[in-house]
Design an enzyme around this catalytic site. Structure first.
Site, PDB file in Angstrom:
ATOM      1  N   GLU A  98       0.590  -1.161   0.021  1.00  0.00           N
ATOM      2  CA  GLU A  98      -0.194   0.169  -0.023  1.00  0.00           C
ATOM      3  C   GLU A  98       0.675   1.195  -0.411  1.00  0.00           C
ATOM      4  O   GLU A  98       0.892   2.181  -0.227  1.00  0.00           O
ATOM      5  CB  GLU A  98      -0.902   0.396   1.410  1.00  0.00           C
ATOM      6  CG  GLU A  98      -2.212  -1.083   1.560  1.00  0.00           C
ATOM      7  CD  GLU A  98      -2.427  -1.158   2.908  1.00  0.00           C
ATOM      8  OE1 GLU A  98      -3.863  -1.579   2.702  1.00  0.00           O
ATOM      9  OE2 GLU A  98      -2.182  -0.224   3.357  1.00  0.00           O
ATOM     10  N   HIS A 150       7.319   1.682   0.034  1.00  0.00           N
ATOM     11  CA  HIS A 150       7.956   1.044   0.400  1.00  0.00           C
ATOM     12  C   HIS A 150       8.797   0.086  -0.288  1.00  0.00           C
ATOM     13  O   HIS A 150      10.201  -0.134  -0.465  1.00  0.00           O
ATOM     14  CB  HIS A 150       7.682  -0.077   1.927  1.00  0.00           C
ATOM     15  CG  HIS A 150       8.582  -0.289   2.353  1.00  0.00           C
ATOM     16  ND1 HIS A 150       8.406  -1.878   3.062  1.00  0.00           N
ATOM     17  CD2 HIS A 150      10.222   0.347   3.318  1.00  0.00           C
ATOM     18  CE1 HIS A 150       9.983  -1.813   4.131  1.00  0.00           C
ATOM     19  NE2 HIS A 150      10.277  -0.988   4.130  1.00  0.00           N
ATOM     20  N   ARG A 208       5.835 -15.944 -12.523  1.00  0.00           N
ATOM     21  CA  ARG A 208       8.242 -15.718 -12.999  1.00  0.00           C
ATOM     22  C   ARG A 208       8.821 -16.554 -11.714  1.00  0.00           C
ATOM     23  O   ARG A 208      10.315 -16.716 -12.370  1.00  0.00           O
ATOM     24  CB  ARG A 208       7.642 -14.265 -12.928  1.00  0.00           C
ATOM     25  CG  ARG A 208       7.302 -13.418 -14.450  1.00  0.00           C
ATOM     26  CD  ARG A 208       7.264 -11.936 -13.629  1.00  0.00           C
ATOM     27  NE  ARG A 208       6.645 -11.255 -14.537  1.00  0.00           N
ATOM     28  CZ  ARG A 208       5.517 -11.060 -14.746  1.00  0.00           C
ATOM     29  NH1 ARG A 208       4.995 -11.636 -14.602  1.00  0.00           N
ATOM     30  NH2 ARG A 208       5.338 -10.624 -16.253  1.00  0.00           N
TER      31      ARG A 208
HETATM   32  N1  LIG Z   1       8.140  -6.345   1.808  1.00  0.00           N
HETATM   33  C1  LIG Z   1       9.049  -6.847   1.268  1.00  0.00           C
HETATM   34  C2  LIG Z   1       9.709  -6.853   1.891  1.00  0.00           C
HETATM   35  N2  LIG Z   1      10.007  -6.053   2.872  1.00  0.00           N
HETATM   36  C3  LIG Z   1      11.104  -6.368   4.025  1.00  0.00           C
HETATM   37  C4  LIG Z   1      12.393  -6.384   3.568  1.00  0.00           C
HETATM   38  O1  LIG Z   1      13.523  -6.839   2.312  1.00  0.00           O
HETATM   39  C5  LIG Z   1      13.470  -6.015   5.035  1.00  0.00           C
HETATM   40  O2  LIG Z   1      14.011  -7.927   4.761  1.00  0.00           O
HETATM   41  C6  LIG Z   1      13.517  -5.107   5.750  1.00  0.00           C
HETATM   42  O3  LIG Z   1      12.843  -3.985   5.115  1.00  0.00           O
HETATM   43  C7  LIG Z   1      13.841  -5.844   6.983  1.00  0.00           C
HETATM   44  O4  LIG Z   1      15.648  -4.759   6.989  1.00  0.00           O
HETATM   45  N3  LIG Z   1      10.911  -7.928   1.534  1.00  0.00           N
HETATM   46  C8  LIG Z   1      11.447  -8.638   0.623  1.00  0.00           C
HETATM   47  O5  LIG Z   1      11.901  -9.432   0.175  1.00  0.00           O
HETATM   48  N4  LIG Z   1       9.931  -8.675   0.027  1.00  0.00           N
HETATM   49  C9  LIG Z   1       8.462  -7.990   0.234  1.00  0.00           C
HETATM   50  O6  LIG Z   1       7.650  -7.948  -0.760  1.00  0.00           O
HETATM   51  C1  LIG Z   2       7.870  -4.295  -0.503  1.00  0.00           C
HETATM   52  C2  LIG Z   2       6.895  -3.833   1.125  1.00  0.00           C
HETATM   53  O1  LIG Z   2       7.295  -3.695   1.494  1.00  0.00           O
HETATM   54  C3  LIG Z   2       5.559  -3.953   0.962  1.00  0.00           C
HETATM   55  O2  LIG Z   2       4.979  -5.777   0.681  1.00  0.00           O
HETATM   56  C4  LIG Z   2       5.110  -3.954   2.258  1.00  0.00           C
HETATM   57  O3  LIG Z   2       3.975  -3.541   2.349  1.00  0.00           O
HETATM   58  P1  LIG Z   2       2.848  -2.006   2.811  1.00  0.00           P
HETATM   59  O4  LIG Z   2       3.361  -1.179   1.965  1.00  0.00           O
HETATM   60  O5  LIG Z   2       1.971  -2.176   2.260  1.00  0.00           O
HETATM   61  O6  LIG Z   2       3.826  -2.314   4.737  1.00  0.00           O
END
Ligand SMILES: Nc1c(NC[C@H](O)[C@H](O)[C@H](O)CO)[nH]c(=O)[nH]c1=O
Ligand SMILES: CC(=O)[C@@H](O)COP(=O)(O)O
Length: 165
Positions: A95, A98, A137
């Protein structure tokens, strides 16, 4: 070329894929979206073995998320034990923004580590809008990015070895 137009596992028209028998590989695998990254890992491992890599020369390391792939690649290359590092992850849009920050950090970070050590660091990270695109994928209708990452690692390890001759 979009993955929908070029299957990630189709190497039928690829230039010759060299043998991987002489190379040692590190595979860093993010645990986020584990059902996807697990499929990426299987694809990468099986492809390395298919092209001659010895199983004892494939070393795998789970990391919490894709963001940690950068530090893991650096730590692995500090050892001097690997001819190439394959980094596997799956980042799915949520959402917030990030997603953008992680994808940018990982792509740029892995590039930087590869240049720092003059070693192949392969970007095997899916960056998708939704889970279905990731599934497609990671062994689905568009092939497996893990396969593609493994072939890329083999080719780059071979190139690096030839240039050192
Ligand atoms: N949202 C996703 C994440 N988030 C976690 C980050 O990669 C990381 O571990 C955290 O921010 C702490 O440093 N990671 C993914 O691999 N895929 C996602 O969708
Ligand atoms: C890529 C991310 O960190 C994401 O999936 C986290 O979800 P949100 O952006 O809804 O906090």
């Amino acid at each position: 070329m979009a993955s929908s137009l070029k299957n990630l596992s189709d190497f039928s028209t690829a230039s010759d894929i060299p043998s991987a028998e002489d190379f040692t590989f590190g595979i860093a695998v993010a645990e986020w979206n584990a059902e996807v990254t697990g499929a990426l890992y299987k694809g990468a491992f099986d492809t390395l073995v298919k092209y001659g890599a010895k199983e004892e020369n494939i070393h795998s390391y789970p990391v919490p998320g894709s963001y940690e792939l950068v530090a893991s690649a650096d730590l692995l290359l500090q050892t001097g034990k690997f001819d190439a590092i394959i980094c596997l992850g799956c980042v799915i849009q949520g959402e917030t923004r990030h997603f953008d920050f992680i994808c940018d950090a990982v792509a740029n970070g892995l590039y930087t580590v590869g240049v720092k050590y003059a070693k192949p660091v392969i970007f095997g990270v899916l960056t998708t809008n939704d889970q279905q695109q990731a599934i497609d994928r990671a062994g689905g209708k568009h092939g497996n990015k893990g396969d593609e990452a493994a072939v890329t690692a083999i080719k780059m390890a071979k190139l690096a070895a030839k240039l050192k001759e």
